[in-house]
Design an enzyme around this catalytic site. Sequence first.
Site, PDB file in Angstrom:
ATOM      1  N   SER A 164     -29.618 -25.156   1.440  1.00  0.00           N
ATOM      2  CA  SER A 164     -30.680 -25.931   2.074  1.00  0.00           C
ATOM      3  C   SER A 164     -30.118 -26.969   3.053  1.00  0.00           C
ATOM      4  O   SER A 164     -29.380 -26.589   3.952  1.00  0.00           O
ATOM      5  CB  SER A 164     -31.545 -26.564   0.985  1.00  0.00           C
ATOM      6  OG  SER A 164     -32.819 -26.772   1.482  1.00  0.00           O
ATOM      7  N   LYS A 221     -27.242 -26.213   5.995  1.00  0.00           N
ATOM      8  CA  LYS A 221     -27.144 -26.622   7.400  1.00  0.00           C
ATOM      9  C   LYS A 221     -25.774 -27.274   7.602  1.00  0.00           C
ATOM     10  O   LYS A 221     -25.080 -27.047   8.591  1.00  0.00           O
ATOM     11  CB  LYS A 221     -28.245 -27.634   7.760  1.00  0.00           C
ATOM     12  CG  LYS A 221     -29.687 -27.247   7.345  1.00  0.00           C
ATOM     13  CD  LYS A 221     -30.695 -28.311   7.813  1.00  0.00           C
ATOM     14  CE  LYS A 221     -31.920 -28.501   6.925  1.00  0.00           C
ATOM     15  NZ  LYS A 221     -32.843 -27.417   6.788  1.00  0.00           N
ATOM     16  N   TRP A 250     -40.919 -21.788   3.840  1.00  0.00           N
ATOM     17  CA  TRP A 250     -40.609 -23.056   4.520  1.00  0.00           C
ATOM     18  C   TRP A 250     -39.323 -22.900   5.348  1.00  0.00           C
ATOM     19  O   TRP A 250     -39.222 -23.361   6.473  1.00  0.00           O
ATOM     20  CB  TRP A 250     -40.463 -24.152   3.460  1.00  0.00           C
ATOM     21  CG  TRP A 250     -40.378 -25.557   3.964  1.00  0.00           C
ATOM     22  CD1 TRP A 250     -39.336 -26.421   3.776  1.00  0.00           C
ATOM     23  CD2 TRP A 250     -41.379 -26.288   4.682  1.00  0.00           C
ATOM     24  NE1 TRP A 250     -39.620 -27.636   4.354  1.00  0.00           N
ATOM     25  CE2 TRP A 250     -40.857 -27.581   4.912  1.00  0.00           C
ATOM     26  CE3 TRP A 250     -42.649 -25.976   5.181  1.00  0.00           C
ATOM     27  CZ2 TRP A 250     -41.565 -28.578   5.597  1.00  0.00           C
ATOM     28  CZ3 TRP A 250     -43.354 -26.971   5.868  1.00  0.00           C
ATOM     29  CH2 TRP A 250     -42.813 -28.238   6.071  1.00  0.00           C
ATOM     30  N   HIS A 300     -36.828 -20.988  -3.434  1.00  0.00           N
ATOM     31  CA  HIS A 300     -35.801 -21.754  -2.738  1.00  0.00           C
ATOM     32  C   HIS A 300     -34.830 -22.432  -3.707  1.00  0.00           C
ATOM     33  O   HIS A 300     -35.110 -23.508  -4.224  1.00  0.00           O
ATOM     34  CB  HIS A 300     -36.541 -22.807  -1.898  1.00  0.00           C
ATOM     35  CG  HIS A 300     -35.676 -23.739  -1.121  1.00  0.00           C
ATOM     36  ND1 HIS A 300     -35.119 -23.395   0.092  1.00  0.00           N
ATOM     37  CD2 HIS A 300     -35.286 -25.016  -1.358  1.00  0.00           C
ATOM     38  CE1 HIS A 300     -34.435 -24.418   0.558  1.00  0.00           C
ATOM     39  NE2 HIS A 300     -34.513 -25.412  -0.309  1.00  0.00           N
TER      40      HIS A 300
HETATM   41  C1  GTR Z   1     -36.683 -29.877   2.566  1.00  0.00           C
HETATM   42  C2  GTR Z   1     -36.407 -29.791   4.031  1.00  0.00           C
HETATM   43  C3  GTR Z   1     -35.636 -28.543   4.311  1.00  0.00           C
HETATM   44  C4  GTR Z   1     -34.505 -28.297   3.330  1.00  0.00           C
HETATM   45  C5  GTR Z   1     -34.799 -28.832   1.945  1.00  0.00           C
HETATM   46  C6  GTR Z   1     -33.605 -29.074   1.047  1.00  0.00           C
HETATM   47  O1  GTR Z   1     -37.500 -30.923   2.212  1.00  0.00           O
HETATM   48  O2  GTR Z   1     -37.627 -29.764   4.658  1.00  0.00           O
HETATM   49  O3  GTR Z   1     -35.161 -28.567   5.652  1.00  0.00           O
HETATM   50  O4  GTR Z   1     -33.305 -28.749   3.814  1.00  0.00           O
HETATM   51  O5  GTR Z   1     -35.443 -30.031   1.958  1.00  0.00           O
HETATM   52  O6  GTR Z   1     -32.562 -29.569   1.461  1.00  0.00           O
HETATM   53  O7  GTR Z   1     -33.774 -28.802  -0.143  1.00  0.00           O
END
Ligand code: GTR
Length: 354
Positions: free
Chosen positions: A191, A195, A282, A334
């Site tokens: 997540s 990145k 998402w 996720h």
């Molecule tokens: C979310 C964000 C995502 C992702 C995620 C995470 O809230 O919108 O871009 O990076 O967090 O890091 O779990």
Amino acid sequence: MIESKLSDRALPPLPAAQDPAAWERERTSMLDILQREEYGRMPAAPAGVTAELLERDDSFLANRAVCETITLSFVAEGREYSFPIRVITPKLRRKVPYFVTLSFREELFDRYLPLEEICMRGYGVAVVHYKSVAGDDDDFAAGLGPLAGDRTRPDAPGKIALWAYAASRTADYLLTRPECDAKNLAVIGHSRLGKTALLCGACDERFRFVISNDSGCSGAAITRGKVGESLGRITEVFPYWFCPGYRKYAEKETSLPFDQHWLLALIAPRHLLVGSAAEDLWADPASEYLACCAASPAWRIYGKSGLKHFDRLPVPGEACHAGTVGYHLRPGAHFMARTDWVRYMDYIQANRAK
Ligand code: GTR
């Protein structure tokens, strides 16, 4: 079908290059643009890092591994910085490929990190707890925060750049360890930390394997035409992850001089692994897969395949792991699952440098 899906996204093309030397010149300016417009300028690497051993457990994992708690310190831009890491090394009489693992949790035993299984397959793990590097907020005073410098500059680094910088400092240290298999270093994150792993691997060519799990918006997913999280939304909720100037593209994605396939292409000719989760709309799995397709011509400049993909979107449970870029779509939500780790380790096993 993939061609038409990509042309619907109207991506800025990868810079044209006929050979690796020409590509490497383009690569330098692509990296410059991505830093200037999205993540901020990565601070210069320090002259070296020093490691202080705080704790050592020689009988970790039923005596099959060593666990060390280490403080890494370095001087950058006239100031001393430090952060802790945990290094787990299986007891083997051969060199060990390490995963630099960006972690959400401070505790080592984490259900998203199947440590015992990873070690028993012969890998070492260096765990970097991201908030021990710099908080996940707009405070740039603590930890490595001051390295960002003046945050009113449009290209000042955000937190993703600072976390990525810490992963590179961890590599500096690992490469001084005699048991480290320097040719097979990996950086991995999920997540926001996916990145981070991508940015780290794009900047730091010492990583042979760069692994993004569910990194989504401003990670592995194409921004143009993306569903779920958008550039406008991410820069509104998490402005401090990026350079301040990135926000100017909110709702103006089509004016970005690049798209995320550029970030992926910077990893060529090394190995990129992207994992998505089918229910993670998402992050947008299709936009992650298409980014891998769109980045692949960079590998072909080196005579490598890039992603060997289908001429359609993958279905849950499928993997395209036969090329220099790997992609898989796990059923479910996720998170970084054990099955994601198993996919990544299987891929690395098949693509390790001897
Ligand atoms: C979310 C964000 C995502 C992702 C995620 C995470 O809230 O919108 O871009 O990076 O967090 O890091 O779990």
